[in-house]
Design a protein around this motif. Structure first.
Motif, mmCIF file in Angstrom:
data_model
loop_
_atom_site.group_PDB
_atom_site.id
_atom_site.type_symbol
_atom_site.label_atom_id
_atom_site.label_comp_id
_atom_site.label_asym_id
_atom_site.label_seq_id
_atom_site.Cartn_x
_atom_site.Cartn_y
_atom_site.Cartn_z
ATOM 1 N N ARG A 65 -53.288 16.712 15.684
ATOM 2 C CA ARG A 65 -52.884 15.324 15.484
ATOM 3 C C ARG A 65 -51.364 15.225 15.363
ATOM 4 O O ARG A 65 -50.739 14.365 15.972
ATOM 5 C CB ARG A 65 -53.548 14.754 14.225
ATOM 6 C CG ARG A 65 -53.233 13.296 13.968
ATOM 7 C CD ARG A 65 -53.748 12.817 12.628
ATOM 8 N NE ARG A 65 -53.285 13.585 11.493
ATOM 9 C CZ ARG A 65 -52.077 13.421 10.923
ATOM 10 N NH1 ARG A 65 -51.239 12.549 11.398
ATOM 11 N NH2 ARG A 65 -51.732 14.156 9.887
ATOM 12 N N LYS A 66 -50.756 16.123 14.581
ATOM 13 C CA LYS A 66 -49.300 16.120 14.435
ATOM 14 C C LYS A 66 -48.618 16.451 15.761
ATOM 15 O O LYS A 66 -47.571 15.900 16.088
ATOM 16 C CB LYS A 66 -48.860 17.111 13.364
ATOM 17 C CG LYS A 66 -49.104 16.621 11.964
ATOM 18 C CD LYS A 66 -48.523 17.578 10.951
ATOM 19 C CE LYS A 66 -48.714 17.037 9.549
ATOM 20 N NZ LYS A 66 -48.098 17.892 8.542
ATOM 21 N N PHE A 67 -49.205 17.364 16.527
ATOM 22 C CA PHE A 67 -48.649 17.767 17.816
ATOM 23 C C PHE A 67 -48.589 16.569 18.763
ATOM 24 O O PHE A 67 -47.551 16.270 19.340
ATOM 25 C CB PHE A 67 -49.527 18.886 18.411
ATOM 26 C CG PHE A 67 -49.002 19.503 19.672
ATOM 27 C CD1 PHE A 67 -48.068 20.518 19.620
ATOM 28 C CD2 PHE A 67 -49.463 19.088 20.913
ATOM 29 C CE1 PHE A 67 -47.602 21.110 20.777
ATOM 30 C CE2 PHE A 67 -49.003 19.668 22.076
ATOM 31 C CZ PHE A 67 -48.064 20.689 22.010
ATOM 32 N N VAL A 68 -49.702 15.862 18.903
ATOM 33 C CA VAL A 68 -49.761 14.703 19.806
ATOM 34 C C VAL A 68 -48.866 13.577 19.295
ATOM 35 O O VAL A 68 -48.161 12.928 20.070
ATOM 36 C CB VAL A 68 -51.231 14.237 19.976
ATOM 37 C CG1 VAL A 68 -51.298 12.928 20.737
ATOM 38 C CG2 VAL A 68 -52.038 15.307 20.688
ATOM 39 N N THR A 69 -48.874 13.341 17.984
ATOM 40 C CA THR A 69 -48.031 12.291 17.412
ATOM 41 C C THR A 69 -46.554 12.585 17.654
ATOM 42 O O THR A 69 -45.773 11.685 17.985
ATOM 43 C CB THR A 69 -48.303 12.146 15.902
ATOM 44 O OG1 THR A 69 -49.690 11.928 15.696
ATOM 45 C CG2 THR A 69 -47.518 11.000 15.310
ATOM 46 N N ARG A 70 -46.144 13.842 17.513
ATOM 47 C CA ARG A 70 -44.739 14.208 17.743
ATOM 48 C C ARG A 70 -44.356 13.956 19.201
ATOM 49 O O ARG A 70 -43.258 13.470 19.495
ATOM 50 C CB ARG A 70 -44.533 15.678 17.385
ATOM 51 C CG ARG A 70 -43.142 16.217 17.616
ATOM 52 C CD ARG A 70 -42.201 15.700 16.559
ATOM 53 N NE ARG A 70 -41.283 14.760 17.185
ATOM 54 C CZ ARG A 70 -40.482 13.930 16.548
ATOM 55 N NH1 ARG A 70 -40.470 13.889 15.251
ATOM 56 N NH2 ARG A 70 -39.699 13.116 17.178
ATOM 57 N N ILE A 71 -45.233 14.279 20.140
ATOM 58 C CA ILE A 71 -44.952 14.035 21.561
ATOM 59 C C ILE A 71 -44.812 12.541 21.818
ATOM 60 O O ILE A 71 -43.874 12.098 22.486
ATOM 61 C CB ILE A 71 -46.057 14.651 22.454
ATOM 62 C CG1 ILE A 71 -46.012 16.181 22.386
ATOM 63 C CG2 ILE A 71 -45.895 14.185 23.902
ATOM 64 C CD1 ILE A 71 -47.174 16.856 23.071
ATOM 65 N N ILE A 72 -45.715 11.749 21.267
ATOM 66 C CA ILE A 72 -45.666 10.295 21.473
ATOM 67 C C ILE A 72 -44.388 9.706 20.885
ATOM 68 O O ILE A 72 -43.716 8.887 21.524
ATOM 69 C CB ILE A 72 -46.927 9.627 20.883
ATOM 70 C CG1 ILE A 72 -48.156 10.007 21.709
ATOM 71 C CG2 ILE A 72 -46.774 8.118 20.828
ATOM 72 C CD1 ILE A 72 -49.477 9.608 21.086
ATOM 73 N N LEU A 73 -44.023 10.110 19.664
ATOM 74 C CA LEU A 73 -42.800 9.588 19.051
ATOM 75 C C LEU A 73 -41.551 9.980 19.828
ATOM 76 O O LEU A 73 -40.618 9.185 19.961
ATOM 77 C CB LEU A 73 -42.692 10.063 17.596
ATOM 78 C CG LEU A 73 -43.636 9.392 16.600
ATOM 79 C CD1 LEU A 73 -43.503 10.031 15.222
ATOM 80 C CD2 LEU A 73 -43.365 7.906 16.527
#
Length: 141
Positions: A65-73
């Motif tokens: 979840r943190k990995f995908v959120t970091r990419i999106i941000l």
């Protein structure tokens, strides 16, 4: 009319300086300098690399979840920076129109309106980058 223009310019400059101050309040992320930055745009893997510039694989649901959120941000921040570059181009274009109006009040008003609208857009884009950095910092990304 001239006083009104000076007031718009002063308010715009104040808001731009304030937005720049907010944009610099992002948390520092400890990571290796892997290069790849173009015009302050970060690569998609910004903040996801280990000490040797390898993208670390997320293990576990929370890490994913943190990995995908970091990419999106990172992508959202880059798009907002592109919007800021575009607004600077509109400010330059409006200034050129204003300067080359040749005494035509319609053309001068059009150039001034372009400058004011672009300055408002620049402030919104810079504030948005600051908000994205703030959210990313609070999420621990």
């Amino acid at each position: 009319m001239i006083q009104k223009v000076h007031n718009y310019i002063n308010v715009s400059l104040l808001l731009i300086v304030s937005a720049l101050g907010l944009a610099t309040l992002s948390p520092a992320v400890a990571q290796a300098d892997c290069g790849g930055n173009i015009l302050t745009l970060k690569p998609w893997h910004h903040g996801l690399t280990d000490g040797e510039c390898n993208v670390t694989a997320p293990i576990g649901r929370d890490a994913q979840r943190k990995f995908v959120t970091r990419i999106i941000l990172t992508i959202v921040e880059d798009l907002l920076q592109v919007a800021a570059y575009i607004t600077v181009a509109f400010i330059i274009m409006g200034g050129f129109t204003y300067m080359t109006s040749g005494g035509s009040p319609d053309k001068a008003a059009k150039g001034l309106k372009t400058i004011i609208n672009a300055a408002i857009g620049l402030i919104i884009a810079m504030a948005s980058v600051a908000i994205v950095n703030f959210i990313g910092g609070n999420l621990g990304l």
